[in-house]
Enzyme design. Structure first.
Site, mmCIF file in Angstrom:
data_model
loop_
_atom_site.group_PDB
_atom_site.id
_atom_site.type_symbol
_atom_site.label_atom_id
_atom_site.label_comp_id
_atom_site.label_asym_id
_atom_site.label_seq_id
_atom_site.Cartn_x
_atom_site.Cartn_y
_atom_site.Cartn_z
ATOM 1 C CE1 TYR A 1 -3.874 -2.230 0.316
ATOM 2 C CE2 TYR A 1 -2.610 -3.285 2.049
ATOM 3 C CZ TYR A 1 -3.676 -3.290 1.182
ATOM 4 O OH TYR A 1 -4.544 -4.344 1.161
ATOM 5 C CG ASN B 1 -9.902 1.726 -1.048
ATOM 6 O OD1 ASN B 1 -10.340 0.589 -0.883
ATOM 7 N ND2 ASN B 1 -8.612 1.969 -1.167
ATOM 8 C CG HIS C 1 -12.854 -8.500 -2.066
ATOM 9 N ND1 HIS C 1 -12.552 -8.099 -3.348
ATOM 10 C CD2 HIS C 1 -11.935 -7.929 -1.260
ATOM 11 C CE1 HIS C 1 -11.474 -7.332 -3.314
ATOM 12 N NE2 HIS C 1 -11.090 -7.208 -2.064
ATOM 13 C CG ASP D 1 -28.310 -3.988 -1.892
ATOM 14 O OD1 ASP D 1 -28.042 -4.218 -3.088
ATOM 15 O OD2 ASP D 1 -28.780 -4.845 -1.120
ATOM 16 C CG HIS E 1 -9.736 -1.534 -5.216
ATOM 17 N ND1 HIS E 1 -10.211 -1.895 -3.977
ATOM 18 C CD2 HIS E 1 -10.775 -1.627 -6.067
ATOM 19 C CE1 HIS E 1 -11.491 -2.213 -4.094
ATOM 20 N NE2 HIS E 1 -11.861 -2.042 -5.350
ATOM 21 C CB SER F 1 -2.825 -3.100 -3.963
ATOM 22 O OG SER F 1 -4.037 -3.761 -3.639
ATOM 23 N NE ARG G 1 -6.138 -9.187 -0.843
ATOM 24 C CZ ARG G 1 -6.523 -8.671 0.322
ATOM 25 N NH1 ARG G 1 -7.474 -7.766 0.371
ATOM 26 N NH2 ARG G 1 -5.948 -9.066 1.448
#
Length: 144
Positions: free
Chosen positions: A24, A75, A81, A88, A101, A103, A112
């Site tokens: 990260y 993010n 996932h 929703d 994201h 990465s 992922r």
């Protein structure tokens, strides 16, 4: 009309700067918020930022965005996932949103690779580091 974006950072993103810097980087959540606000200012937009490790807090913030935001940069962290309810909430408020994201999730573990948001996001920015937040803002404004 409001000229504000909601910036949402999900679980564990409060640890940016110290959590797995090889994945990260070393930028912090404060850096992310600054980068996002600077990009938004290019378009005369303000940013309201929220980070939480609690799904319900994020959903409440997304619901509240209906009142004073024109779009969302999110993010979702690991909720990407796993969370149908986050999806929703985002579709329910009917605001265009960018999924970010830091990465490259497709170069990581198989689990992922799936995003519950991928087909409803107006913009997806993946694997560009924290600068991806600025890219997301710049791409999202075309949908506002």
């Amino acid at each position: 009309m409001s000229r504000r974006l909601l910036l949402v950072n999900g679980p564990n993103l409060n640890l940016l700067g110290t959590r797995e810097p090889d994945v990260y980087g070393t930028a912090t959540l404060v850096d992310v918020e600054r980068i996002t606000a600077a990009a938004a200012a290019e378009f005369d937009l303000e940013v309201r930022a929220v980070q939480s490790n609690h799904e319900g807090v994020l959903i409440d913030a997304i619901h509240a965005a209906r009142e004073d935001c024109v779009g969302i940069v999110i993010n979702p962290g690991g909720l990407t996932h796993t969370s149908v309810v986050l999806r929703d909430a985002l579709t329910g408020v009917a605001l265009p949103f960018a999924e970010v994201h830091i990465s490259d999730v497709y170069a990581r573990e198989e689990f992922r690779h799936h995003s519950y948001l991928h087909d409803v996001a107006a913009v997806r920015v993946i694997g560009r580091g924290v600068d991806g937040y600025a890219d997301a803002v710049r791409e999202l404004v075309t949908h506002l």
